[in-house]
Design a protein around this motif. Sequence first.
Motif, PDB file in Angstrom:
ATOM      1  N   LEU A 188       1.261  -1.171   0.050  1.00 12.96           N
ATOM      2  CA  LEU A 188       0.365   0.184  -0.182  1.00 12.96           C
ATOM      3  C   LEU A 188       0.649   1.352   0.366  1.00 12.96           C
ATOM      4  O   LEU A 188       0.104   2.457  -0.713  1.00 12.96           O
ATOM      5  CB  LEU A 188      -0.879   0.385   1.223  1.00 12.96           C
ATOM      6  N   TYR A 189       1.629   0.930   0.794  1.00 10.85           N
ATOM      7  CA  TYR A 189       2.976   2.390   0.480  1.00 10.85           C
ATOM      8  C   TYR A 189       4.420   2.531   0.123  1.00 10.85           C
ATOM      9  O   TYR A 189       5.313   3.331   0.491  1.00 10.85           O
ATOM     10  CB  TYR A 189       3.077   2.297   2.371  1.00 10.85           C
ATOM     11  N   TRP A 222      -0.305   3.625  -4.172  1.00 10.37           N
ATOM     12  CA  TRP A 222      -1.076   2.658  -4.224  1.00 10.37           C
ATOM     13  C   TRP A 222      -1.813   2.033  -3.057  1.00 10.37           C
ATOM     14  O   TRP A 222      -2.192   0.998  -2.619  1.00 10.37           O
ATOM     15  CB  TRP A 222       0.544   1.814  -4.207  1.00 10.37           C
ATOM     16  N   ASP A 223      -1.838   2.939  -1.725  1.00 10.66           N
ATOM     17  CA  ASP A 223      -2.761   3.896  -1.539  1.00 10.66           C
ATOM     18  C   ASP A 223      -4.181   3.712  -2.123  1.00 10.66           C
ATOM     19  O   ASP A 223      -4.860   4.867  -2.010  1.00 10.66           O
ATOM     20  CB  ASP A 223      -2.648   4.989  -0.552  1.00 10.66           C
ATOM     21  N   ASN A 224      -5.180   3.144  -2.703  1.00 12.99           N
ATOM     22  CA  ASN A 224      -5.342   3.215  -4.089  1.00 12.99           C
ATOM     23  C   ASN A 224      -6.688   2.461  -4.079  1.00 12.99           C
ATOM     24  O   ASN A 224      -7.291   1.930  -4.757  1.00 12.99           O
ATOM     25  CB  ASN A 224      -4.884   3.017  -5.659  1.00 12.99           C
ATOM     26  N   ALA A 268      -9.006   0.575   5.560  1.00 11.79           N
ATOM     27  CA  ALA A 268      -9.173  -0.406   4.263  1.00 11.79           C
ATOM     28  C   ALA A 268     -10.833  -0.596   3.800  1.00 11.79           C
ATOM     29  O   ALA A 268     -11.193  -0.969   2.869  1.00 11.79           O
ATOM     30  CB  ALA A 268      -8.083  -1.663   4.230  1.00 11.79           C
ATOM     31  N   VAL A 269     -11.361  -0.606   4.352  1.00 19.21           N
ATOM     32  CA  VAL A 269     -12.621  -1.774   5.108  1.00 19.21           C
ATOM     33  C   VAL A 269     -13.769  -0.493   4.444  1.00 19.21           C
ATOM     34  O   VAL A 269     -15.287  -0.145   3.464  1.00 19.21           O
ATOM     35  CB  VAL A 269     -13.420  -2.638   5.622  1.00 19.21           C
ATOM     36  N   ASN A 445      -3.726  -3.876  -6.665  1.00 18.66           N
ATOM     37  CA  ASN A 445      -3.700  -3.115  -6.165  1.00 18.66           C
ATOM     38  C   ASN A 445      -2.844  -1.999  -7.187  1.00 18.66           C
ATOM     39  O   ASN A 445      -3.138  -0.909  -7.650  1.00 18.66           O
ATOM     40  CB  ASN A 445      -4.050  -2.212  -4.954  1.00 18.66           C
ATOM     41  N   GLU A 446      -1.775  -2.419  -6.687  1.00 15.92           N
ATOM     42  CA  GLU A 446      -0.215  -1.738  -7.320  1.00 15.92           C
ATOM     43  C   GLU A 446      -0.272  -1.334  -8.612  1.00 15.92           C
ATOM     44  O   GLU A 446       0.229  -0.549  -9.164  1.00 15.92           O
ATOM     45  CB  GLU A 446       0.636  -2.775  -6.798  1.00 15.92           C
TER      46      GLU A 446
END
Length: 492
Positions: A188-189, A222-224, A268-269, A445-446
């Motif tokens: 994510l980061y 990537w925090d997407n 996230a949820v 996700n990335e």
Amino acid sequence: MPAPAFPSPPQPVSAETRLAYVLRHFRLAYENVPDISIGYAGTQPQLEIAEGAGEFFSQTNPYPAAPNRREWLGQSVPFFFDAEPWKPLLELLPSGQSRINADIISGAFYLLSGWQEYYSEERDQHGRFPYSASVQHTYGFVTLPVVNYYFDVLKTAVEHILGHSLKPCTWLNGAKWAAFITHDIDNLYSAWKAPAKAAFQRRDWPSLARQLWQHFTEKDAWDNLEEVQQTVASYGAKSTFFFLPEHRKAANGTPNADYKLRKVWQKAVAAIGNSETGLHASIGTDKLHLQLKSEGDLLQQFKKGDKDFGIRFHYLGWEPRITPTLLSLHGYSYDSTLGFAEHFGFRNSYCLPFYPFNFSASPFTVNPPQVTIQLLHNAPVSFTLGPRNSIQTSTFLEIPLNVMDATLHHPRYLQLEPKEILPALTPMFQEIERFGGVCTVLWHNENFDPANENTGPRQFAEIMEYLRSRAVAFVNGTDIVGEITKQRSTAS
């Protein structure tokens, strides 16, 4: 890396066990299959299968003799255990009986059970059975769902006996096939790391400073997760997100998550709404009971006690001598790990969900009045395809993985150019549609980051547009388990 020792001495798999396991899945593939006796010669079944396996399943050789090629549905299909290739594949007899002159029961069992990887000692650096060691690679049929072709031969023979057609089972709202869109959340980061490293290596200090400034002041690319969910929803589809609870590296240095799940879960949820979530079990948990239990318990805690979720192992870890037993022990409803990292296609040569054969478990139970069996080598065996048969296999459903984004362009894998991806995948998609299967797509996700021009948003969009254009039913794992369970209630 060598394969682990067998958890118990390997046991021969009898003809009755193979027949029962395969016919159970045949019943799951088609609607309302009536009672009909199917078996090998000697018991005068309505549908006779030529026996061709001999002693193979009483030994531990991972590979049978090379298959013969026969034409079926316009394809050159490999038939294992085909002892009489000069005979026609299928004989429709005027007496209302049929004969199949290749041992498609043993062939289907061999492929569907994963016999080759259970008995092979070949493992790669991540402990996985490698594609290069598979019969799919050796004989060039990884993108052909061979077991589905075998089932079509069987269906044609059964239809001759019945005098009417069998219909493939359908998916939500009567759709002929389904697509399962999934995302493994590894990072994510970390979007800034590769460009920052590249800038440092070329001594481009302004670019390095810009990357570091963006990292500390802006949201990581990537925090997407919200963007991922919205992108998939824009096609009328559902996302399933597999979260990785372990942030520490594996013992061999392989990375797990770049985030701590406890810290990001609520955010996230909120980002993914009511999307399905599952466990992305960390490196090594496919062999480690306590670690798998700990990670499953953690996700269950975050999901407020909900135990009904699926799993996919990080790096597609899967040890056939251990993993099926662990998944059944821990009560997972489904797994979606079984695909080759090195190539898209069908690891078990089947495009429908199935119940994995558990070599370590008691293989089956049947209702005695429905079976005619003699447990002597090469003795006649028959099995009545009736509604009361119950086969004891793994308790979880396997939803095979067909294509992973990393497979398509990774330097150790296929290295396809962006324009080559959809044309390469389309024949596989067509096979899944032909047999009413499930197309499972893994897009991390990335790789929704616009900076990725090789397996990024554009390539994902092309795949989704194709699937939508073919009237696919977009489903999640819970939907699939529900549909198969509904079919199972009439097939068992």
